[in-house]
Motif scaffolding. Structure first.
Motif, PDB file in Angstrom:
ATOM      1  N   ASP A 119      66.989  40.117  19.330  1.00  0.00           N
ATOM      2  CA  ASP A 119      67.540  39.583  20.482  1.00  0.00           C
ATOM      3  C   ASP A 119      68.718  38.611  20.135  1.00  0.00           C
ATOM      4  O   ASP A 119      69.860  38.770  20.543  1.00  0.00           O
ATOM      5  CB  ASP A 119      66.558  38.807  21.351  1.00  0.00           C
ATOM      6  CG  ASP A 119      67.426  38.094  22.607  1.00  0.00           C
ATOM      7  OD1 ASP A 119      68.224  39.023  23.366  1.00  0.00           O
ATOM      8  OD2 ASP A 119      67.420  37.057  22.940  1.00  0.00           O
ATOM      9  N   TYR A 132      63.805  35.655  15.851  1.00  0.00           N
ATOM     10  CA  TYR A 132      62.513  36.150  16.204  1.00  0.00           C
ATOM     11  C   TYR A 132      61.630  36.238  14.970  1.00  0.00           C
ATOM     12  O   TYR A 132      60.587  35.501  14.835  1.00  0.00           O
ATOM     13  CB  TYR A 132      62.357  37.622  16.774  1.00  0.00           C
ATOM     14  CG  TYR A 132      60.805  37.972  17.061  1.00  0.00           C
ATOM     15  CD1 TYR A 132      60.142  37.669  18.000  1.00  0.00           C
ATOM     16  CD2 TYR A 132      60.467  38.683  16.069  1.00  0.00           C
ATOM     17  CE1 TYR A 132      58.981  37.994  18.311  1.00  0.00           C
ATOM     18  CE2 TYR A 132      59.212  39.248  16.326  1.00  0.00           C
ATOM     19  CZ  TYR A 132      58.393  38.758  17.246  1.00  0.00           C
ATOM     20  OH  TYR A 132      57.173  39.293  17.448  1.00  0.00           O
ATOM     21  N   TYR A 190      62.412  33.799  21.260  1.00  0.00           N
ATOM     22  CA  TYR A 190      63.297  35.040  21.253  1.00  0.00           C
ATOM     23  C   TYR A 190      62.594  36.273  21.144  1.00  0.00           C
ATOM     24  O   TYR A 190      61.725  36.356  20.376  1.00  0.00           O
ATOM     25  CB  TYR A 190      64.076  34.894  19.857  1.00  0.00           C
ATOM     26  CG  TYR A 190      64.871  33.428  19.801  1.00  0.00           C
ATOM     27  CD1 TYR A 190      66.088  33.280  20.633  1.00  0.00           C
ATOM     28  CD2 TYR A 190      64.614  32.280  18.989  1.00  0.00           C
ATOM     29  CE1 TYR A 190      66.564  31.838  20.880  1.00  0.00           C
ATOM     30  CE2 TYR A 190      65.115  31.174  19.012  1.00  0.00           C
ATOM     31  CZ  TYR A 190      66.120  31.103  19.707  1.00  0.00           C
ATOM     32  OH  TYR A 190      66.754  29.783  19.841  1.00  0.00           O
ATOM     33  N   GLU A 191      63.124  37.087  21.731  1.00  0.00           N
ATOM     34  CA  GLU A 191      62.686  38.617  21.590  1.00  0.00           C
ATOM     35  C   GLU A 191      63.173  39.140  20.170  1.00  0.00           C
ATOM     36  O   GLU A 191      64.213  38.799  19.608  1.00  0.00           O
ATOM     37  CB  GLU A 191      63.190  39.451  22.856  1.00  0.00           C
ATOM     38  CG  GLU A 191      62.599  39.050  24.217  1.00  0.00           C
ATOM     39  CD  GLU A 191      60.946  39.156  24.288  1.00  0.00           C
ATOM     40  OE1 GLU A 191      60.442  40.104  23.647  1.00  0.00           O
ATOM     41  OE2 GLU A 191      60.620  38.469  24.990  1.00  0.00           O
TER      42      GLU A 191
END
Length: 336
Positions: free
Chosen positions: A136, A169, A132-133
């Motif tokens: 995000d 993240y 995951y960014e």
């Protein structure tokens, strides 16, 4: 511990005469850890020449088997323990206490119990690593069993739901702090107020501001009978008839009707407004006001064909074998 670190640690233990303190400094491990692994590898009676030939799994098995489960301790049935822990009302400490109560003398201490259970979990759990960014996605779910508080005004106990959010993240966990007053509800995070709402005194219910919902949630919440009726009126009378039929004998928020009308909107977007209206005209004329009929007409390109009037049957030609109505009448003219 990484396999490279373990391998270097074992090399220093088996091929040098360095002290535990010196090895701890070289490997950036604690003296206690070095001492523990020295004890384990000494029990194995292996030399560095043998150990360095092992692959990583065998290396870990070597140091694990050297410590091993103490034979004088009673090992629990880990599969049964794991099954018990699937119940949301069970906790590991409670299960350990029940296990230890049988015979405290041959039971593991709580830390050992946890360690060996984690080892068991590694043999059965397969996890897919997700990427995951930052910022995000945030996963939000109920924390589990409902909490409660006592209303100072009425003295009654009120049940509340607790939500927990986890950032994908960073995997940081957030649990909001709530201050409930007579007129308002305040939500705090790290001692800073992040939201304030008028308090609703409706019991066993919830109030939601539509504008606080995500856009897609707002769109879904607005999918009612009136919403689809208004949309159909903008198209044509035949579209209105088809949409109205989807909610026939159903409540306004019927999921069945909503799904059917959502499919109609999807067909309209896919095939175009004009073709969709033509298809609705066709199903209205044949009195088959279903989504599948509309879809079939569009898919088979029948919406461009003109619906002809029902043709009348032509009069049959005279023939000696064709019997008329008089044949079946009695002498008074009544049909037999």
């Amino acid at each position: 511990m990484k396999s490279s670190t373990l391998r270097e640690l074992l090399r220093l233990l088996l091929s040098t005469h360095f002290s535990n303190r010196h090895i701890a400094q070289l490997t950036q491990l604690s003296k206690t850890t070095v001492r523990r692994y020295r004890s384990r590898i000494n029990k194995s009676e292996c030399c560095w020449g043998e150990v360095k030939q092992l692959d990583d799994p065998a290396l870990f098995r070597l140091v694990s088997s050297s410590s091993g489960l103490k034979p004088d301790k009673r090992a629990p049935d880990w599969s049964h323990i794991h099954k018990l822990l699937q119940d949301k009302h069970q906790c590991r400490l409670q299960i350990w206490e029940e296990y230890r109560r049988i015979n405290p003398d041959d039971a593991y201490c709580y830390s050992q119990f946890n360690k060996y259970y984690r080892d068991y979990r590694k043999t059965i759990d397969l996890c897919m690593r997700q990427h995951y960014e930052p910022g995000d996605v945030c996963f939000v779910d109920y924390a589990g069993k409902r909490l409660s508080f006592v209303d100072s005004a009425t003295g009654q106990t009120q049940k509340v739901e607790l939500f927990v959010g986890v950032l994908g993240y960073s995997q940081l966990i957030f649990c909001v702090e709530v201050k409930v007053g007579h007129q308002k509800v305040e939500i705090f995070h790290q001692h800073h107020r992040v939201a304030i709402h008028p308090r609703s005194h409706r019991e066993e219910g919830a109030t939601t501001y539509p504008e606080h919902r995500p856009t897609q949630h707002q769109a879904y919440a607005n999918q009612t009978r009136d919403y689809f009726i208004n949309w159909a009126k903008e198209q044509s009378a035949d579209v209105l008839a088809v949409v109205t039929a989807q909610f026939e004998n159903l409540p306004e928020h019927s999921l069945k009707g909503v799904r059917a009308c959502s499919k109609l909107q999807k067909l309209c977007r896919h095939y175009g407004v004009q073709r969709f209206m033509n298809a609705c005209t066709c199903v209205t004329e044949i009195q088959s006001l279903t989504v599948s009929s509309v879809h079939s007409i569009l898919q088979c390109h029948l919406d461009g064909q003109q619906i002809t009037e029902t043709s009348t049957q032509h009069k049959l030609p005279a023939h000696s074998n064709v019997r008329g109505a008089s044949y079946y009448a009695d002498h008074e003219g009544h049909l037999k």
